[in-house]
Enzyme design. Structure first.
Site, PDB file in Angstrom:
ATOM      1  N   LYS A  86       1.058  -0.913   0.261  1.00 42.57           N
ATOM      2  CA  LYS A  86      -0.048  -0.275  -0.301  1.00 42.57           C
ATOM      3  C   LYS A  86       0.944   1.676  -0.004  1.00 42.57           C
ATOM      4  O   LYS A  86       0.183   2.208   0.427  1.00 42.57           O
ATOM      5  CB  LYS A  86      -1.279   0.164   0.885  1.00 42.57           C
ATOM      6  N   THR A  90       1.350  -0.666  -7.024  1.00 44.57           N
ATOM      7  CA  THR A  90       0.364  -0.913  -8.730  1.00 44.57           C
ATOM      8  C   THR A  90       1.074   0.620  -9.606  1.00 44.57           C
ATOM      9  O   THR A  90       1.356   0.433 -10.266  1.00 44.57           O
ATOM     10  CB  THR A  90      -0.494  -0.234  -7.723  1.00 44.57           C
ATOM     11  N   HIS A 147       7.264  -7.555  -1.923  1.00 45.34           N
ATOM     12  CA  HIS A 147       7.382  -6.919  -1.129  1.00 45.34           C
ATOM     13  C   HIS A 147       7.683  -7.405   0.305  1.00 45.34           C
ATOM     14  O   HIS A 147       8.099  -7.381   1.514  1.00 45.34           O
ATOM     15  CB  HIS A 147       5.640  -6.937   0.052  1.00 45.34           C
ATOM     16  N   ARG A 171       6.953   5.048   1.008  1.00 48.32           N
ATOM     17  CA  ARG A 171       5.309   5.629   1.754  1.00 48.32           C
ATOM     18  C   ARG A 171       5.547   6.485   3.454  1.00 48.32           C
ATOM     19  O   ARG A 171       5.607   5.474   3.994  1.00 48.32           O
ATOM     20  CB  ARG A 171       3.479   5.359   1.304  1.00 48.32           C
ATOM     21  N   SER A 179      -3.985   2.930   4.275  1.00 49.32           N
ATOM     22  CA  SER A 179      -4.527   2.501   3.206  1.00 49.32           C
ATOM     23  C   SER A 179      -4.598   1.117   3.143  1.00 49.32           C
ATOM     24  O   SER A 179      -5.647   0.259   2.454  1.00 49.32           O
ATOM     25  CB  SER A 179      -3.613   2.636   2.175  1.00 49.32           C
ATOM     26  N   ARG A 299      -7.283   3.894  -5.333  1.00 48.87           N
ATOM     27  CA  ARG A 299      -8.706   4.669  -4.259  1.00 48.87           C
ATOM     28  C   ARG A 299      -8.331   6.244  -4.266  1.00 48.87           C
ATOM     29  O   ARG A 299      -8.649   5.883  -5.550  1.00 48.87           O
ATOM     30  CB  ARG A 299      -8.223   4.177  -2.851  1.00 48.87           C
TER      31      ARG A 299
HETATM   32  P1  A3P Z   1      -5.053   5.104  -0.608  1.00 48.74           P
HETATM   33  O1  A3P Z   1      -5.618   3.798  -0.399  1.00 48.74           O
HETATM   34  O2  A3P Z   1      -3.973   5.958  -0.113  1.00 48.74           O
HETATM   35  O3  A3P Z   1      -5.570   5.983  -2.592  1.00 48.74           O
HETATM   36  P2  A3P Z   1      -0.409   0.023  -3.671  1.00 48.74           P
HETATM   37  O4  A3P Z   1      -0.356   0.183  -4.855  1.00 48.74           O
HETATM   38  O5  A3P Z   1       1.229  -0.614  -2.627  1.00 48.74           O
HETATM   39  O6  A3P Z   1      -1.342  -1.598  -3.235  1.00 48.74           O
HETATM   40  O7  A3P Z   1      -0.504   1.300  -2.955  1.00 48.74           O
HETATM   41  C1  A3P Z   1      -2.053   1.630  -3.015  1.00 48.74           C
HETATM   42  C2  A3P Z   1      -2.199   3.122  -3.105  1.00 48.74           C
HETATM   43  O8  A3P Z   1      -2.316   3.500  -3.727  1.00 48.74           O
HETATM   44  C3  A3P Z   1      -4.111   3.446  -2.802  1.00 48.74           C
HETATM   45  O9  A3P Z   1      -3.202   4.812  -1.959  1.00 48.74           O
HETATM   46  C4  A3P Z   1      -4.098   3.910  -4.399  1.00 48.74           C
HETATM   47  O10 A3P Z   1      -5.454   4.298  -3.883  1.00 48.74           O
HETATM   48  C5  A3P Z   1      -2.552   4.431  -4.775  1.00 48.74           C
HETATM   49  N1  A3P Z   1      -2.514   4.218  -6.237  1.00 48.74           N
HETATM   50  C6  A3P Z   1      -3.098   3.027  -7.125  1.00 48.74           C
HETATM   51  N2  A3P Z   1      -2.717   3.340  -8.150  1.00 48.74           N
HETATM   52  C7  A3P Z   1      -2.634   4.705  -8.376  1.00 48.74           C
HETATM   53  C8  A3P Z   1      -1.464   5.641  -9.306  1.00 48.74           C
HETATM   54  N3  A3P Z   1      -1.318   5.005 -10.655  1.00 48.74           N
HETATM   55  N4  A3P Z   1      -0.833   6.718  -9.335  1.00 48.74           N
HETATM   56  C9  A3P Z   1      -1.011   7.491  -7.735  1.00 48.74           C
HETATM   57  N5  A3P Z   1      -1.267   6.476  -6.285  1.00 48.74           N
HETATM   58  C10 A3P Z   1      -1.569   5.148  -7.340  1.00 48.74           C
END
Ligand code: A3P
Length: 337
Positions: A86, A90, A147, A171, A179, A299
């Site tokens: 999180k 992604t 991870h 982060r 998140s 999100r």
């Molecule tokens: P939030 O839940 O704060 O919105 P991971 O990819 O490590 O699982 O992290 C997920 C977090 O990255 C989520 O944060 C998600 O919304 C955000 N996220 C996913 N795709 C993104 C993108 N293309 N640009 C910026 N943030 C992104």
């Protein structure tokens, strides 16, 4: 390395009672400390086990982790995208994939893979998604994600001269926690912010303690800047283009002047933006091979959303734990505004 520093409250990095070569960890799993309160994202429940100071899903230790340490052979051209969950994984996957594959898949292309596949299908987690044979079969330059904490990566990747490159995205712990909690609530609706918070503060969450996960990669990036690139999610949000250029340069596929003038950099940033990815059919209605809905990876994607879910007292408590743990290391989560 100062990675074992912990405040009294967070006890995530105390040493495991037994030490074996990583490839043999499956044999000692019942002896490792157990945590069952952090929900599992996969179809099958997988409790966490504390191994070498980090809380890792038992399923990973038994399967992918053992395979990675016994039969995965890295190549000098490999790129590993690493993160605590999180933290922007992604997004980093999408950016790295689009940058590396742009000669075959220009970002302007109407049927670019990122328009049909979720970024997690484009770049797999090597300890979760790939067999040794599948890893071997990927064409060079391979890009895979992990991870795993830095100290649990195979030596064949982290040793001097391996040639492998690692990109880490970090982060703010408060946003990573919120998140993570909201993500886990999708699979475990009764999981409260208080439960998530208490476990996170103790480091008892997947990959935790988060701040030690981050610290190890940061230290590696200071020691070996040519091999480990340390990025911050909050800074990427502020300046996505300059970070994409830095990322591409580091991966050995920097953008030419002509490409920049042709708008390739901004087209990749746009293609990989939260807004664009979120609206793609595959990310609205698709499900990945762990059974998770693709939409759960997208999100808000902002910095500071923690304040909508945590009280100031909670934030202060977490800040104190993190500050204590990082004291004297030279690392801080604070970024220049
Ligand atoms: P939030 O839940 O704060 O919105 P991971 O990819 O490590 O699982 O992290 C997920 C977090 O990255 C989520 O944060 C998600 O919304 C955000 N996220 C996913 N795709 C993104 C993108 N293309 N640009 C910026 N943030 C992104």
């Amino acid at each position: 390395m100062a990675s074992n520093r912990l405040s009294e409250e967070a006890e995530g990095a105390s040493p495991s009672p037994v030490t074996v070569p990583h490839a043999k960890v499956a044999g000692i799993i019942p002896l490792l400390p157990l945590e069952t309160r952090w929900p599992s994202v996969t179809r099958d429940p997988s409790p966490l086990r504390q191994y070498n100071g980090f809380w890792i899903p038992e399923m990973i230790l038994k399967g992918g982790f053992t395979a990675v340490h016994s039969c995965f052979e890295p190549r000098p051209s490999d790129v590993f995208l690493s993160s605590f969950p999180k933290s922007g994984t992604t997004w980093l996957k999408a950016l790295a994939f689009a940058a590396l594959k742009r000669s075959t898949h220009p970002p302007f292309e109407g049927d670019h893979p990122l328009r049909h596949w979720n970024p997690h299908d484009c770049v797999k987690f090597f300890e979760l998604d790939l067999s040794a044979g599948e890893f071997e079969a990927l064409p060079s330059p391979r890009v895979v994600a992990t991870h795993l904490p830095y100290s649990l990566l195979p030596d064949s990747i982290t040793r001097e001269g391996s040639g492998c490159r690692i990109v880490y995205v970090c982060r703010d712990p408060r946003d990573a926690l919120v998140s993570f909690w909201l993500f886990m609530r999708k699979v475990s609706p009764s999981f409260t912010i208080q439960e998530a918070f208490d476990l996170f503060c103790q480091g008892r969450c997947t990959g935790g303690p988060q701040w030690l996960h981050v610290l190890q990669y940061w230290e590696a990036s200071v020691r070996r800047p040519d091999s480990v690139l340390f990025l911050r999610y909050e800074e990427m949000l502020r300046e996505p283009e300059s970070h994409l250029k830095k990322l591409a340069e580091f991966m050995g596929c920097g953008f030419s002047k002509e490409e920049e003038e042709a708008g390739v950099v901004s087209a990749i940033v746009e293609l990989c933006s939260l807004g664009k990815l979120k609206e793609m059919e595959v990310n609205r209605n698709g499900v990945n091979n762990w059974g998770t809905k693709n939409e759960t990876f997208f999100r808000k994607g902002v910095a500071g959303d923690w304040s909508n879910h945590m009280t100031p007292e909670m934030a202060q408590r977490l800040d104190r734990i993190v500050e204590d743990a990082l004291q004297g290391t030279g690392f801080t989560f604070a970024t220049s505004a």
